[in-house]
Scaffold this motif. Structure first.
Motif, PDB file in Angstrom:
ATOM      1  N   LEU A 100       0.829  -1.191   0.000  1.00 12.77           N
ATOM      2  CA  LEU A 100       0.000   0.000   0.000  1.00 12.77           C
ATOM      3  C   LEU A 100       0.869   1.248   0.000  1.00 12.77           C
ATOM      4  CD1 LEU A 100      -2.630  -1.031   2.703  1.00 12.77           C
ATOM      5  CD2 LEU A 100      -3.064  -0.803   0.249  1.00 12.77           C
ATOM      6  N   VAL A 101       0.371   2.313  -0.626  1.00  9.14           N
ATOM      7  CA  VAL A 101       1.082   3.582  -0.574  1.00  9.14           C
ATOM      8  C   VAL A 101       1.017   4.157   0.841  1.00  9.14           C
ATOM      9  CG1 VAL A 101       1.074   5.980  -1.398  1.00  9.14           C
ATOM     10  CG2 VAL A 101       0.812   4.100  -3.018  1.00  9.14           C
ATOM     11  N   SER A 102      -0.160   4.105   1.461  1.00  7.80           N
ATOM     12  CA  SER A 102      -0.326   4.557   2.842  1.00  7.80           C
ATOM     13  C   SER A 102      -1.525   3.836   3.439  1.00  7.80           C
ATOM     14  CB  SER A 102      -0.523   6.078   2.899  1.00  7.80           C
ATOM     15  OG  SER A 102      -1.662   6.459   2.155  1.00  7.80           O
ATOM     16  N   GLY A 103      -1.706   3.992   4.726  1.00 12.42           N
ATOM     17  CA  GLY A 103      -2.831   3.328   5.365  1.00 12.42           C
ATOM     18  C   GLY A 103      -2.536   2.972   6.804  1.00 12.42           C
ATOM     19  N   LYS A 107       3.427  -1.866   7.030  1.00 12.60           N
ATOM     20  CA  LYS A 107       4.162  -1.976   5.772  1.00 12.60           C
ATOM     21  C   LYS A 107       3.487  -1.138   4.693  1.00 12.60           C
ATOM     22  CE  LYS A 107       6.238  -5.237   2.504  1.00 12.60           C
ATOM     23  NZ  LYS A 107       6.337  -6.654   2.051  1.00 12.60           N
ATOM     24  N   THR A 108       3.931   0.109   4.570  1.00 12.93           N
ATOM     25  CA  THR A 108       3.447   1.012   3.521  1.00 12.93           C
ATOM     26  C   THR A 108       4.626   1.777   2.930  1.00 12.93           C
ATOM     27  OG1 THR A 108       3.092   2.860   5.048  1.00 12.93           O
ATOM     28  CG2 THR A 108       1.227   1.365   4.698  1.00 12.93           C
ATOM     29  N   ILE A 109       4.427   2.288   1.733  1.00 10.05           N
ATOM     30  CA  ILE A 109       5.435   3.157   1.125  1.00 10.05           C
ATOM     31  C   ILE A 109       5.690   4.360   2.027  1.00 10.05           C
ATOM     32  CG2 ILE A 109       5.931   4.679  -0.826  1.00 10.05           C
ATOM     33  CD1 ILE A 109       6.154   1.744  -1.560  1.00 10.05           C
ATOM     34  N   ASP A 110       4.628   4.929   2.563  1.00 13.16           N
ATOM     35  CA  ASP A 110       4.732   6.099   3.432  1.00 13.16           C
ATOM     36  C   ASP A 110       5.709   5.864   4.581  1.00 13.16           C
ATOM     37  OD1 ASP A 110       4.128   8.665   4.260  1.00 13.16           O
ATOM     38  OD2 ASP A 110       2.337   8.077   5.359  1.00 13.16           O
ATOM     39  N   ASN A 111       5.641   4.694   5.193  1.00 11.28           N
ATOM     40  CA  ASN A 111       6.499   4.394   6.344  1.00 11.28           C
ATOM     41  C   ASN A 111       7.943   4.072   5.953  1.00 11.28           C
ATOM     42  OD1 ASN A 111       4.559   4.816   8.307  1.00 11.28           O
ATOM     43  ND2 ASN A 111       3.868   2.689   8.303  1.00 11.28           N
ATOM     44  N   ALA A 112       8.187   3.853   4.669  1.00 13.64           N
ATOM     45  CA  ALA A 112       9.541   3.520   4.209  1.00 13.64           C
ATOM     46  C   ALA A 112      10.287   4.716   3.632  1.00 13.64           C
ATOM     47  CB  ALA A 112       9.477   2.406   3.159  1.00 13.64           C
ATOM     48  N   LEU A 113       9.609   5.834   3.446  1.00 12.25           N
ATOM     49  CA  LEU A 113      10.206   6.958   2.718  1.00 12.25           C
ATOM     50  C   LEU A 113      11.392   7.588   3.438  1.00 12.25           C
ATOM     51  CD1 LEU A 113       7.023   8.691   1.279  1.00 12.25           C
ATOM     52  CD2 LEU A 113       8.714   7.321   0.038  1.00 12.25           C
ATOM     53  N   GLU A 114      11.277   7.809   4.746  1.00 11.35           N
ATOM     54  CA  GLU A 114      12.362   8.471   5.474  1.00 11.35           C
ATOM     55  C   GLU A 114      13.659   7.680   5.406  1.00 11.35           C
ATOM     56  OE1 GLU A 114      11.139  11.215   9.072  1.00 11.35           O
ATOM     57  OE2 GLU A 114      10.204   9.245   9.291  1.00 11.35           O
ATOM     58  N   GLN A 115      13.558   6.361   5.258  1.00 11.30           N
ATOM     59  CA  GLN A 115      14.745   5.519   5.211  1.00 11.30           C
ATOM     60  C   GLN A 115      15.371   5.485   3.803  1.00 11.30           C
ATOM     61  OE1 GLN A 115      12.508   5.526   7.900  1.00 11.30           O
ATOM     62  NE2 GLN A 115      11.693   3.527   7.294  1.00 11.30           N
TER      63      GLN A 115
END
Length: 287
Positions: A100-103, A107-115
């Motif tokens: 998922l992009v977000s939600g 496990k979402t893209i949103d939660n992986a961006l800062e890394q």
């Protein structure tokens, strides 16, 4: 112990209410609802005074968020993302399938961006945010805002249809070479133009088509619904496919291939493409 995040407001052409400006400027406050809760708890201050949703932002205000320390020790998502483009304002990543992009899941893209994305050095730098969505099974290019101003500006570009998106899909069945589909989606007007780039014969599906798609509107599942409506569903689409002709284990053959827009801050033309997964070349070797 309380930690503090600080944000310096971007100069506005016209005053804007804090409830409209403040979403996304601090880690963990990505919605208006979350912003209102933080304000109600007295966690946000504007120029040393407690914020309210009706406070007007003119520019240069010092906005602080007092956050419980435990929020900083939350688990970080270890997911490697391919960054196709980035500068101080925005980034473009290649979204993998099956996420998922977000939600409301970890496990979402949103939660992986800062890394994966370099933090902006600008005064209004914020947690990187996706500014549009791709479906869970869809792959391809996704735009990320890195500052408060860029998130607002990119949203405006999408709202005004100033960002051109092109997709590649593999569809099932004999298909007219080009056309426009205007079937309503969720009772809303929706428009997609398509162009068949290549067709091959198939023992199981009779024909498979490599199709270029350009959505003119942005409805949920629009491309999948539209292609299904003309009896040419996307290969691997378990939701909108034809019973008995749904392959399993290969995923959805829908890829966000290109993005074209004018950078909202540098005014340079941004034109980015990303070739699809090699599963497409097994069907269409010319890719």
């Amino acid at each position: 112990m309380i930690t503090i995040e600080t944000h310096i407001a971007v100069t506005q052409k016209e005053p804007i209410r804090f409830q409209d400006y403040g979403t996304g400027i601090f880690t963990g406050i990505s919605t208006k609802s979350a912003l209102k809760k933080a304000i109600k708890k007295g966690l946000i201050y504007i120029d040393e005074k407690k914020a309210s949703t009706g406070t007007f932002i003119y520019g240069s205000e010092k906005i602080t968020f007092n956050k419980p320390e435990e929020n900083n020790t939350k688990k970080r998502l270890n997911l490697k993302l391919e960054v196709v483009f980035q500068d101080n304002y925005l980034a473009i990543i290649n979204k993998p399938p099956g996420i998922l992009v977000s939600g409301n899941t970890f496990k979402t893209i949103d939660n992986a961006l800062e890394q994966n994305i370099t933090k902006s050095s600008l005064p209004d730098a914020t947690k990187p945010r996706p500014v549009h969505r791709l479906d869970f099974p869809t792959t391809g290019l996704l735009i990320i805002g890195k500052t408060s101003a860029s998130i607002l500006a990119l949203n405006k570009l999408f709202e005004n249809k100033k960002i051109q998106k092109t997709y590649l899909a593999v569809t099932i069945g004999e298909m007219i070479k080009k056309g426009t589909i205007n079937t309503n989606v969720d009772n809303k007007e929706a428009f997609t133009t398509y162009n068949v780039l290549k067709t091959v014969t198939s023992n199981k599906f009779n024909y498979l088509n490599l199709v270029k798609l350009e959505p003119k509107t942005g409805r949920k599942h629009q491309l999948r619904v539209h292609l299904s409506s003309i009896n040419n569903p996307i290969l691997g689409d378990a939701k909108y496919g034809i019973p008995g002709k749904i392959i399993k284990g290969k995923g959805l053959y829908l890829h966000a291939y290109s993005l074209d827009f004018t950078h909202p801050f540098t005014n340079k033309k941004i034109s980015v493409t990303k070739e699809p997964h090699n599963k497409y070349t097994k069907i269409f070797p010319m890719l």
